[in-house]
Design a protein around this motif. Structure first.
Motif, short mmCIF file in Angstrom:
data_model
loop_
_atom_site.label_atom_id
_atom_site.label_comp_id
_atom_site.label_asym_id
_atom_site.label_seq_id
_atom_site.Cartn_x
_atom_site.Cartn_y
_atom_site.Cartn_z
N CYS A 226 38.57 41.09 29.56
CA CYS A 226 37.34 41.08 30.33
C CYS A 226 37.60 41.55 31.76
O CYS A 226 38.64 41.25 32.34
N CYS B 69 36.31 33.58 31.98
CA CYS B 69 36.12 34.21 30.68
C CYS B 69 37.41 34.07 29.88
O CYS B 69 38.51 34.21 30.41
N CYS C 116 29.63 35.39 28.45
CA CYS C 116 30.07 36.10 29.65
C CYS C 116 29.11 37.27 29.91
O CYS C 116 28.78 38.03 29.00
N THR D 18 36.46 40.49 34.43
CA THR D 18 36.62 39.39 35.39
C THR D 18 38.05 38.87 35.42
O THR D 18 38.43 38.14 36.32
N CYS E 127 31.37 40.77 29.34
CA CYS E 127 31.89 41.23 28.06
C CYS E 127 31.18 40.60 26.86
O CYS E 127 31.44 40.97 25.72
#
Ligand code: ZN
Length: 160
Positions: free
Chosen positions: A114, A109, A139, A116, A142
């Motif tokens: 985010c 991402c 994503c 991740t 987000c």
């Protein structure tokens, strides 16, 4: 060996990836997990004249049939690619690379906020395809979009 011989020389069993954008053959091999490093015989033909694409690259991998999931991933960097599965010198399956609807654990991402990208929350990235042409993924966590240029930059280090 002249160019024609190189092109038509067939493999007994394996996969031929055709219609790769010129200059991307090595990137395709990288996406396939570099089979040549495991002793698999690989032939690369670059800058072949193509009526459809101007010039194209071609990759032949002997003794290895590319799985559907991998074939789809190829579409992320070679949207027009055709994947030919060869058995006993015959093409038994010909498929067009189609960008997968969901991409797991491959793309990052681009939003730094985010979840991740947080070290404490090691989540597998998941992206959903939002558009095919042009290629856009979002994503799962987000909602941030990632476009064709960002995808190929991440996967092969160059933008389209
Ligand atoms: Zn995100």
């Amino acid at each position: 060996m002249n160019e024609d011989t190189m092109l038509v020389q067939r493999i007994a069993n394996g996969t031929v990836v055709d219609h790769i954008p010129a200059g991307r053959a090595l990137s395709v091999l990288r996406l396939l997990g570099e089979p040549q490093k495991r002793g698999v015989r690989v032939a690369i033909v670059m800058n072949v004249k193509s009526s459809k694409m101007g010039v194209k690259d071609l990759v032949k991998v002997e003794g290895l049939e590319i799985e559907e999931q991998t074939a789809q991933r190829l579409a992320l960097i070679a949207p027009q690619a055709t994947i030919n599965i060869i058995r006993e010198y015959e093409v038994v399956q010909k498929t067009k690379a189609v960008p997968p609807e969901v991409v797991y654990a491959l793309l990052k991402c681009v939003s730094s906020s985010c979840i991740t990208n947080k070290e404490r929350e090691p989540l597998v990235t998941t992206f959903y395809r939002r558009s095919h042409k042009p290629l856009v993924y979002s994503c799962r966590y987000c909602g941030r979009d990632i476009d064709e240029n960002e995808i190929s930059e991440q996967l092969i280090g160059v933008s389209l």
